[in-house]
Design an enzyme around this catalytic site. Structure first.
Site, PDB file in Angstrom:
ATOM      1  N   GLY A  15      51.345  40.171  40.534  1.00 14.42           N
ATOM      2  CA  GLY A  15      50.307  39.178  40.248  1.00 14.42           C
ATOM      3  C   GLY A  15      50.661  38.361  39.017  1.00 14.42           C
ATOM      4  N   SER A  17      51.572  35.243  38.967  1.00 14.88           N
ATOM      5  CA  SER A  17      51.495  33.799  39.228  1.00 14.88           C
ATOM      6  C   SER A  17      50.533  33.071  38.306  1.00 14.88           C
ATOM      7  CB  SER A  17      51.093  33.560  40.686  1.00 14.88           C
ATOM      8  OG  SER A  17      50.016  34.392  41.045  1.00 14.88           O
ATOM      9  N   ARG A  18      49.489  33.776  37.861  1.00 12.86           N
ATOM     10  CA  ARG A  18      48.487  33.071  37.035  1.00 12.86           C
ATOM     11  C   ARG A  18      47.749  34.079  36.158  1.00 12.86           C
ATOM     12  NH1 ARG A  18      43.681  33.314  40.624  1.00 12.86           N
ATOM     13  NH2 ARG A  18      44.457  34.286  42.527  1.00 12.86           N
ATOM     14  N   ASN A  66      52.199  41.510  48.929  1.00 10.58           N
ATOM     15  CA  ASN A  66      50.845  42.057  48.927  1.00 10.58           C
ATOM     16  C   ASN A  66      50.979  43.520  48.524  1.00 10.58           C
ATOM     17  OD1 ASN A  66      48.371  43.160  49.412  1.00 10.58           O
ATOM     18  ND2 ASN A  66      48.224  42.466  51.535  1.00 10.58           N
ATOM     19  N   VAL A  67      50.522  43.849  47.313  1.00 12.58           N
ATOM     20  CA  VAL A  67      50.753  45.210  46.805  1.00 12.58           C
ATOM     21  C   VAL A  67      49.985  46.279  47.575  1.00 12.58           C
ATOM     22  CG1 VAL A  67      51.360  44.479  44.457  1.00 12.58           C
ATOM     23  CG2 VAL A  67      48.963  45.001  45.008  1.00 12.58           C
ATOM     24  N   ASN A  93      49.735  44.642  37.461  1.00 11.31           N
ATOM     25  CA  ASN A  93      48.692  43.716  37.003  1.00 11.31           C
ATOM     26  C   ASN A  93      47.853  43.150  38.155  1.00 11.31           C
ATOM     27  OD1 ASN A  93      47.566  41.437  35.146  1.00 11.31           O
ATOM     28  ND2 ASN A  93      48.567  40.353  36.833  1.00 11.31           N
ATOM     29  N   SER A 145      40.781  48.205  33.045  1.00 11.60           N
ATOM     30  CA  SER A 145      39.693  47.329  32.580  1.00 11.60           C
ATOM     31  C   SER A 145      38.704  48.151  31.779  1.00 11.60           C
ATOM     32  CB  SER A 145      38.966  46.718  33.780  1.00 11.60           C
ATOM     33  OG  SER A 145      37.769  46.105  33.355  1.00 11.60           O
ATOM     34  N   TYR A 158      35.238  48.107  41.809  1.00 12.24           N
ATOM     35  CA  TYR A 158      36.214  47.713  40.778  1.00 12.24           C
ATOM     36  C   TYR A 158      36.276  48.782  39.662  1.00 12.24           C
ATOM     37  CZ  TYR A 158      38.391  44.496  37.369  1.00 12.24           C
ATOM     38  OH  TYR A 158      39.230  43.886  36.447  1.00 12.24           O
ATOM     39  N   LYS A 162      39.552  50.920  38.665  1.00 19.05           N
ATOM     40  CA  LYS A 162      40.124  50.817  37.315  1.00 19.05           C
ATOM     41  C   LYS A 162      40.060  52.157  36.575  1.00 19.05           C
ATOM     42  CE  LYS A 162      41.402  46.495  37.405  1.00 19.05           C
ATOM     43  NZ  LYS A 162      42.833  46.165  37.437  1.00 19.05           N
ATOM     44  N   ILE A 191      38.142  38.582  29.714  1.00 22.41           N
ATOM     45  CA  ILE A 191      39.241  37.672  29.378  1.00 22.41           C
ATOM     46  C   ILE A 191      39.062  36.371  30.160  1.00 22.41           C
ATOM     47  CG2 ILE A 191      41.771  37.455  29.325  1.00 22.41           C
ATOM     48  CD1 ILE A 191      40.639  39.882  27.685  1.00 22.41           C
TER      49      ILE A 191
HETATM   50  P1  NAP Z   1      43.445  36.368  38.400  1.00 22.78           P
HETATM   51  O1  NAP Z   1      43.517  35.203  37.468  1.00 22.78           O
HETATM   52  O2  NAP Z   1      42.438  36.369  39.492  1.00 22.78           O
HETATM   53  O3  NAP Z   1      44.922  36.632  39.004  1.00 22.78           O
HETATM   54  C1  NAP Z   1      45.098  37.683  39.922  1.00 22.78           C
HETATM   55  C2  NAP Z   1      46.557  37.846  40.216  1.00 22.78           C
HETATM   56  O4  NAP Z   1      46.713  38.926  41.152  1.00 22.78           O
HETATM   57  C3  NAP Z   1      47.170  36.629  40.866  1.00 22.78           C
HETATM   58  O5  NAP Z   1      48.503  36.518  40.427  1.00 22.78           O
HETATM   59  C4  NAP Z   1      47.130  36.950  42.356  1.00 22.78           C
HETATM   60  O6  NAP Z   1      48.144  36.293  43.117  1.00 22.78           O
HETATM   61  C5  NAP Z   1      47.405  38.446  42.293  1.00 22.78           C
HETATM   62  N1  NAP Z   1      46.943  39.161  43.479  1.00 22.78           N
HETATM   63  C6  NAP Z   1      45.722  39.140  44.034  1.00 22.78           C
HETATM   64  N2  NAP Z   1      45.703  39.919  45.131  1.00 22.78           N
HETATM   65  C7  NAP Z   1      46.955  40.435  45.267  1.00 22.78           C
HETATM   66  C8  NAP Z   1      47.565  41.286  46.209  1.00 22.78           C
HETATM   67  N3  NAP Z   1      46.922  41.764  47.283  1.00 22.78           N
HETATM   68  N4  NAP Z   1      48.879  41.608  46.032  1.00 22.78           N
HETATM   69  C9  NAP Z   1      49.565  41.113  44.988  1.00 22.78           C
HETATM   70  N5  NAP Z   1      49.031  40.283  44.074  1.00 22.78           N
HETATM   71  C10 NAP Z   1      47.747  39.952  44.221  1.00 22.78           C
HETATM   72  O7  NAP Z   1      43.171  37.723  37.592  1.00 22.78           O
HETATM   73  P2  NAP Z   1      43.316  38.064  36.039  1.00 22.78           P
HETATM   74  O8  NAP Z   1      42.009  37.835  35.387  1.00 22.78           O
HETATM   75  O9  NAP Z   1      44.540  37.455  35.485  1.00 22.78           O
HETATM   76  O10 NAP Z   1      43.492  39.646  36.143  1.00 22.78           O
HETATM   77  C11 NAP Z   1      44.754  40.291  36.089  1.00 22.78           C
HETATM   78  C12 NAP Z   1      44.514  41.780  35.983  1.00 22.78           C
HETATM   79  O11 NAP Z   1      43.724  42.049  34.817  1.00 22.78           O
HETATM   80  C13 NAP Z   1      43.735  42.349  37.162  1.00 22.78           C
HETATM   81  O12 NAP Z   1      44.201  43.640  37.472  1.00 22.78           O
HETATM   82  C14 NAP Z   1      42.317  42.429  36.631  1.00 22.78           C
HETATM   83  O13 NAP Z   1      41.554  43.404  37.282  1.00 22.78           O
HETATM   84  C15 NAP Z   1      42.589  42.806  35.182  1.00 22.78           C
HETATM   85  N6  NAP Z   1      41.486  42.504  34.278  1.00 22.78           N
HETATM   86  C16 NAP Z   1      41.031  41.224  34.135  1.00 22.78           C
HETATM   87  C17 NAP Z   1      39.971  40.994  33.258  1.00 22.78           C
HETATM   88  C18 NAP Z   1      39.411  39.613  33.050  1.00 22.78           C
HETATM   89  O14 NAP Z   1      38.386  39.497  32.356  1.00 22.78           O
HETATM   90  N7  NAP Z   1      40.009  38.561  33.549  1.00 22.78           N
HETATM   91  C19 NAP Z   1      39.404  42.045  32.550  1.00 22.78           C
HETATM   92  C20 NAP Z   1      39.899  43.323  32.729  1.00 22.78           C
HETATM   93  C21 NAP Z   1      40.949  43.547  33.585  1.00 22.78           C
HETATM   94  P3  NAP Z   1      47.897  34.776  43.717  1.00 22.78           P
HETATM   95  O15 NAP Z   1      47.935  33.841  42.531  1.00 22.78           O
HETATM   96  O16 NAP Z   1      49.040  34.538  44.644  1.00 22.78           O
HETATM   97  O17 NAP Z   1      46.573  34.787  44.398  1.00 22.78           O
END
Ligand code: NAP
Length: 250
Positions: A15, A17-18, A66-67, A93, A145, A158, A162, A191
Site C-alpha cells: 500500500g 501508492s498513497r 492484493n495482500v 501498511n 492503529s 478494524y 489492528k 493521521i
Molecule cells: P489510504 O490513504 O487509504 O491508503 C491505503 C493504501 O492501502 C493504498 O496504497 C491502497 O492502494 C492500499 N490498499 C488498499 N487495499 C489493499 C489491498 N487489498 N491490497 C494491497 N494494498 C491495498 O490509507 P492510510 O491512511 O495511508 O493508511 C495506511 C495504513 O495506516 C493502514 O493500514 C491504516 O489502517 C493505518 N492507519 C491509518 C490511520 C489514519 O488516520 N490515516 C490511523 C491509524 C492507522 P491503492 O492506492 O491502489 O488503492
C-alpha cells in the site's frame, strides 16, 4: 517494470501508492533502501510515488498486489526470489476500513477488513520471513492503529484487525529473533490521509480536541517512526508497539 539491484537492500512497502505508505516509501528511499511498493487499485498514484523517489535519486518499483489474496502473495514473493531481490525490510501498511456499528455490521464487511488488514500482513510476513531467515537479517514493521489499542465505536472489524496485528507482531518477534529479524508495530493515531478525509468537520474537530497535542498527525510523522525501527539504531528493539498518536493513548 524496472529491475531492482540484488546488491542493494530493498524495503517492501505494501500500500505504498498513497497516504502513509507513500510517505514511508519516500522516507525509506532517502534512507538508502531500494523500494518495492505495492498498490491494488491506483496504478497512477503508485507510479507517482516511484517517480518522486527516482527524482530524488533513489530507485523504486511498483507492482499490483492484493495482500488479501494468498495465491497472489505467494506468486509475488516467488518473483522477488527469482529476481534475487535483497529483501531487508517489510512494512505491512496496506489497510482499509469498512465502518459500521456492531448490530448492523455485515459478515462480508467484517471478513474483508480482517482479510486485508490482518491476513494480508500474515501472508506477507510469512513469505518475507523465509527470505530474511536465509539472509539472517530482516526488519518487519506492521502498521497497526490506536484503534486496535483503545477500541472505537463503529469500527469493531478494524479494531479487531489492528489489535490482532499486535499479537502477530509480538509472536513473530519471538519466533524470528534467532534469525536476526526484528518485528515491531507502529500504532498511528488520527493521521491526515484519504482514509480520514471523509470525516465530517465536526467529527474531525472533536478528534483534534481529544488529542493532547491538539492536532491530527501527518503521514511523515508515521514514516519517521518506521524509518527508526528499520534502522540500525533499533537493532535491539523487537516485539514493541510504538504509538505515534499525539498522546491520545499512552
Ligand atoms: P489510504 O490513504 O487509504 O491508503 C491505503 C493504501 O492501502 C493504498 O496504497 C491502497 O492502494 C492500499 N490498499 C488498499 N487495499 C489493499 C489491498 N487489498 N491490497 C494491497 N494494498 C491495498 O490509507 P492510510 O491512511 O495511508 O493508511 C495506511 C495504513 O495506516 C493502514 O493500514 C491504516 O489502517 C493505518 N492507519 C491509518 C490511520 C489514519 O488516520 N490515516 C490511523 C491509524 C492507522 P491503492 O492506492 O491502489 O488503492
Amino acid at each position: 517494470m524496472s529491475a531492482l539491484s540484488p546488491s542493494v537492500p530493498t524495503a517492501l512497502v505494501t500500500g505504498g501508492s498513497r497516504g502513509i505508505g507513500r510517505a514511508i516509501a519516500l522516507t525509506l528511499a532517502r534512507d538508502g533502501f531500494q523500494v518495492l511498493l505495492t498498490y491494488v487499485s491506483r496504478p497512477e498514484e503508485a507510479q507517482e510515488t516511484v517517480d518522486a523517489i527516482v527524482r530524488e535519486g533513489g530507485s523504486a518499483r511498483a507492482e499490483a498486489l492484493n495482500v488479501g489474496d494468498g495465491e497472489a502473495v505467494s506468486a509475488f514473493f516467488a518473483e522477488q526470489v527469482k529476481d534475487k531481490v535483497r529483501l531487508a525490510a517489510l512494512v505491512n501498511n496496506a489497510g482499509i476500513t469498512k465502518d459500521g456499528f456492531l448490530v448492523r455490521m455485515k459478515d462480508e464487511d467484517f471478513d474483508r477488513v480482517l482479510t486485508i488488514n490482518l491476513r494480508g500482513a500474515f501472508l506477507c510476513t510469512r513469505e518475507a520471513a523465509k527470505i530474511m531467515s536465509k539472509n539472517r537479517y530482516g526488519r518487519i514493521v506492521n502498521i497497526s492503529s490506536v484503534v486496535g489499542q483503545m477500541g472505537n465505536a463503529g469500527q469493531i472489524n478494524y479494531a479487531a484487525a489492528k489489535a490482532g496485528l499486535l499479537g502477530l507482531t509480538k509472536s513473530c518477534a519471538k519466533e524470528l529473533a534467532a534469525r536476526n529479524i526484528t518485528v515491531n508495530a507502529v500504532a498511528p493515531g488520527f493521521i491526515e490521509t484519504d482514509m480520514t478525509a471523509g470525516l465530517a468537520d465536526d467529527v474531525r474537530a472533536a478528534y483534534a480536541e481529544a488529542i493532547p497535542l491538539k492536532r491530527m498527525g501527518t503521514a511523515q510523522e508515521i514514516a519517521d517512526a518506521v524509518s527508526f525501527l528499520v534502522s540500525d539504531k533499533a537493532a535491539y528493539i523487537t516485539g514493541q508497539v510504538l504509538g505515534v498518536n499525539g498522546g491520545m493513548y499512552c
